[in-house]
Design an enzyme around this catalytic site. Structure first.
Site, PDB file in Angstrom:
ATOM      1  N   SER A  41      43.934  39.935  35.182  1.00 47.47           N
ATOM      2  CA  SER A  41      45.167  40.318  35.854  1.00 47.47           C
ATOM      3  C   SER A  41      45.488  39.474  37.082  1.00 47.47           C
ATOM      4  O   SER A  41      46.621  39.492  37.558  1.00 47.47           O
ATOM      5  CB  SER A  41      45.108  41.796  36.262  1.00 47.47           C
ATOM      6  OG  SER A  41      43.958  42.052  37.053  1.00 47.47           O
ATOM      7  N   ASP A 332      47.419  46.785  45.578  1.00 47.48           N
ATOM      8  CA  ASP A 332      47.105  48.071  44.958  1.00 47.48           C
ATOM      9  C   ASP A 332      45.588  48.255  45.016  1.00 47.48           C
ATOM     10  O   ASP A 332      44.904  47.474  45.694  1.00 47.48           O
ATOM     11  CB  ASP A 332      47.675  48.139  43.528  1.00 47.48           C
ATOM     12  CG  ASP A 332      47.049  47.139  42.560  1.00 47.48           C
ATOM     13  OD1 ASP A 332      45.996  46.551  42.904  1.00 47.48           O
ATOM     14  OD2 ASP A 332      47.598  46.940  41.458  1.00 47.48           O
ATOM     15  N   HIS A 335      44.054  44.740  43.377  1.00 49.35           N
ATOM     16  CA  HIS A 335      44.665  43.412  43.385  1.00 49.35           C
ATOM     17  C   HIS A 335      45.128  43.001  44.779  1.00 49.35           C
ATOM     18  O   HIS A 335      45.632  43.825  45.538  1.00 49.35           O
ATOM     19  CB  HIS A 335      45.864  43.370  42.432  1.00 49.35           C
ATOM     20  CG  HIS A 335      45.520  43.684  41.022  1.00 49.35           C
ATOM     21  ND1 HIS A 335      45.868  44.884  40.405  1.00 49.35           N
ATOM     22  CD2 HIS A 335      44.835  42.976  40.097  1.00 49.35           C
ATOM     23  CE1 HIS A 335      45.418  44.869  39.154  1.00 49.35           C
ATOM     24  NE2 HIS A 335      44.782  43.726  38.946  1.00 49.35           N
TER      25      HIS A 335
END
Length: 367
Positions: A41, A332, A335
């Protein structure tokens, strides 16, 4: 005499035809370096959006709030991610998601020669040991499978010699491994079956298998990232009363050591590869230890989330988003923010040497 004349004129025509075809094949090859991206990600630019059963998609409001479009776009960030900044440094467009290029909804003419991203949020080096594949992510072996399929198509389009020339100049970026460690420390079953040292050794050896597959299909220049201080992510801080989860950090360092050794040995085996290793752990630790020197004031809590440290639940539409996103290291629970990512890529691309070895990415691009 007549027959000889015919042969004489046919030969130059045939020779001219060969030269013409050769020039056309060369013109089909791109005149710039392409970027082929593999990972999780941290570099996914939207592949997961095309996985119908995936629960890991950056499609909810708040994601992309600082991206030029101001809308969710598959990036697990408030804005741009590492793949975007690497492309900017190289002066090329961000490599598009592979699944968008092969989607039945894509009616445009696309070129794999311009670079492709195979990265997938939640992906790991392994396909089975962490259960990642059951969550409908594209694990690294499957990403490489997709690349090999692309390699076959390109070989038919421009021919093997032109393709090898193109790929030998292109950059292969790999940012992977964090999810494998996350999976290990969240699984009692895994911890009972294997020691942490055995696990990180297996991570590195499995990564080498995939690197070899890329090498066998033209890759020669590699940008490899180590694992960051994942124990300091807001979600992991919850395990240790807001302080960094030291065990996860310890094994991130150990994995990085094994990875660096593996890369050195692999380069010794393969004399024609060039690589740059980025010490994401060192870069992240420096930022967390002296945040104000980088312009940050919040290093523990996420900007978007719910609960203690905004990390008990992910960034949801009901979350209250911090207004000072430039001050936060984390967007978040797991991340980094766009602001933090920009700093990491600056270090990745230009060093100094405590972050990159044996060369910087800038030197890799120029090699």
């Amino acid at each position: 005499m007549g027959k000889s004349s015919v042969r004489f004129f046919l030969f130059p025509c045939f020779f001219f035809f060969i030269i013409l075809n050769s020039l056309e094949a060369q013109n089909d090859a791109p005149q710039h370096q392409a970027v082929y991206v593999f990972g999780d990600s941290l570099v996914d630019v939207g592949n997961n959006n095309y996985l119908s059963l995936s629960v890991e998609k950056a499609v909810l409001p708040h994601y992309g709030i600082d991206y030029p479009t101001k809308k969710p776009n598959g990036r697990f960030s408030n804005g741009k991610n590492a793949a975007d900044f690497i492309a900017e440094k190289m002066g090329v467009p961000t490599s598009p998601p592979y699944l968008s290029l092969v989607s039945k909804f894509n009616k445009k003419n696309v070129s794999f020669l311009d670079g492709v991203s195979f990265a997938s949020g939640g992906a790991g080096i392994f396909t089975d040991k962490t259960g990642l594949s059951s969550r409908q992510n594209i694990a690294l072996p499957n990403q490489v499978d997709y690349y090999i399929k692309v390699y076959g198509e390109l070989s038919q389009q421009i021919g093997a010699p032109a393709l090898q020339t193109h790929l030998s100049k292109s950059i292969f970026v790999l940012v992977i491994g964090s999810n494998d460690l996350f999976g290990y420390f969240n699984s009692k079953d895994l911890q009972n079956k294997t020691t942490p040292q055995q696990y990180v050794d297996s991570m590195a050896s499995s990564l080498k298998v995939q690197l070899q597959r890329l090498y066998d299909h033209g890759a020669r220049k590699f940008e490899i990232s180590g694992i960051g201080a994942i124990g300091c992510c807001p979600s992991n801080r919850l395990k240790n009363k807001t302080e960094c989860f030291s065990e996860a950090n310890y094994w991130a360092v150990k994995y990085n050591e094994v990875l660096k050794t593996m890369m050195k040995n692999w380069q010794w085996e393969k004399k024609d590869i060039t690589y740059s290793y980025f010490d994401a752990y060192a870069a992240m630790q420096d930022l967390l230890q002296t945040p104000t020197s980088y312009g940050f004031t919040e290093i523990k809590a996420a900007c978007c989330g719910i609960g203690n440290l905004n990390a008990e639940l992910p960034c949801l539409p009901i979350s209250v988003v911090c207004s000072n996103r430039q001050d936060h290291v984390f967007w978040d629970p797991v991340h980094p923010t766009e602001a933090a990512t920009r700093i990491f890529v600056d270090r990745l691309f230009d060093g100094p040497s405590r972050y990159t070895s044996p060369i910087t990415m800038r030197q890799l691009v120029a090699a």
